[in-house]
Write a protein that holds these residues in place. Structure first.
Motif, PDB file in Angstrom:
ATOM      1  N   GLN A  90       1.040  -1.122  -0.112  1.00 32.18           N
ATOM      2  CA  GLN A  90       0.059   0.086  -0.054  1.00 32.18           C
ATOM      3  C   GLN A  90       0.913   1.295   0.120  1.00 32.18           C
ATOM      4  N   GLN A 144     -11.136   8.389  -5.874  1.00 29.88           N
ATOM      5  CA  GLN A 144     -11.388   8.255  -4.325  1.00 29.88           C
ATOM      6  C   GLN A 144     -11.404   9.565  -3.820  1.00 29.88           C
ATOM      7  N   LYS A 162      -7.225   6.155  -7.330  1.00 31.31           N
ATOM      8  CA  LYS A 162      -6.744   4.863  -6.659  1.00 31.31           C
ATOM      9  C   LYS A 162      -6.570   3.617  -7.513  1.00 31.31           C
ATOM     10  N   GLU A 212      -1.890  -1.674  -3.658  1.00 32.85           N
ATOM     11  CA  GLU A 212      -2.785  -0.572  -3.678  1.00 32.85           C
ATOM     12  C   GLU A 212      -2.082   0.729  -3.687  1.00 32.85           C
ATOM     13  N   TRP A 240      -2.154   5.188  -4.640  1.00 31.04           N
ATOM     14  CA  TRP A 240      -2.993   6.411  -4.513  1.00 31.04           C
ATOM     15  C   TRP A 240      -2.007   7.427  -4.972  1.00 31.04           C
TER      16      TRP A 240
END
Length: 184
Positions: free
Chosen positions: A104, A149, A163, A179, A181
């Motif tokens: 992430q 997002q 995202k 993940e 962003w």
């Protein structure tokens, strides 16, 4: 004839080292239902599905729901469950959506992700998470999800970004393995 070896001599006993295999043994088969140790995530897209947004609670079903491809409903359910767990600040429920070695951003593994979210949510509890313009791309071993997002914390902090997630099937579950962003 004396210079030629006798066939009987050729068939005689051999040194034991000639029978030792240099081929490594096959790995043991995983137990049924066991998660694979390596989950490949880079595959060419097979089918692309574009979704306007995940419906709000109580939203009516549309006529197109009957033609939902296998897996799409599961991915949408995962995204909604993940979003709700995040919005509630429920760290345990949120972490249940990730694989053990999930990535992430710059965090690697469940412990790093859990530590970050617990610290962040202690300072700024989440208030609202919205996912819009969801694009689900089916791949050989799972799905790639891209969406806009929008996030807001209870203290008024807000951000909006793109995202990108990689999801894979792990036994009967779908898990998040990557993940990312980026701000819009």
């Amino acid at each position: 004839m004396s210079e030629q070896p006798l066939w009987a001599d050729a068939a005689g006993p051999r040194p034991g080292s000639l029978f030792v295999s240099s081929v490594p043994p096959l790995p043991a088969k995983p137990a049924p239902g066991a998660l694979p140790t390596v989950i490949p995530t880079v595959e060419p897209p097979v089918q692309e599905i574009v979704v306007a947004a995940i419906p709000e609670k109580g939203a009516e079903k549309t006529a197109t729901d009957a033609a939902v491809p296998v897996g799409r409903g599961q991915v949408e359910a995962l995204l909604e469950g993940w979003r709700v767990a995040w919005e509630r600040g429920d760290v345990n429920a949120y972490m249940a959506f990730y694989g053990d070695r999930a990535v992430q951003g710059d965090r690697r593994g469940l412990d790093a992700i859990r530590e970050h979210k617990m610290s962040l949510w202690a300072e700024r509890p989440p208030k609202q998470v919205r996912l819009q313009d969801i694009r689900i791309t089916e791949r050989k071993n799972g799905w790639r999800v891209e969406c806009v997002q929008q996030y807001e914390s209870k203290d008024g902090f807000a951000d909006k970004g793109m995202k990108k997630m990689v999801l894979v099937k792990a036994g009967p579950r779908i898990i998040i393995v990557d993940e990312q962003w980026s701000a819009l």
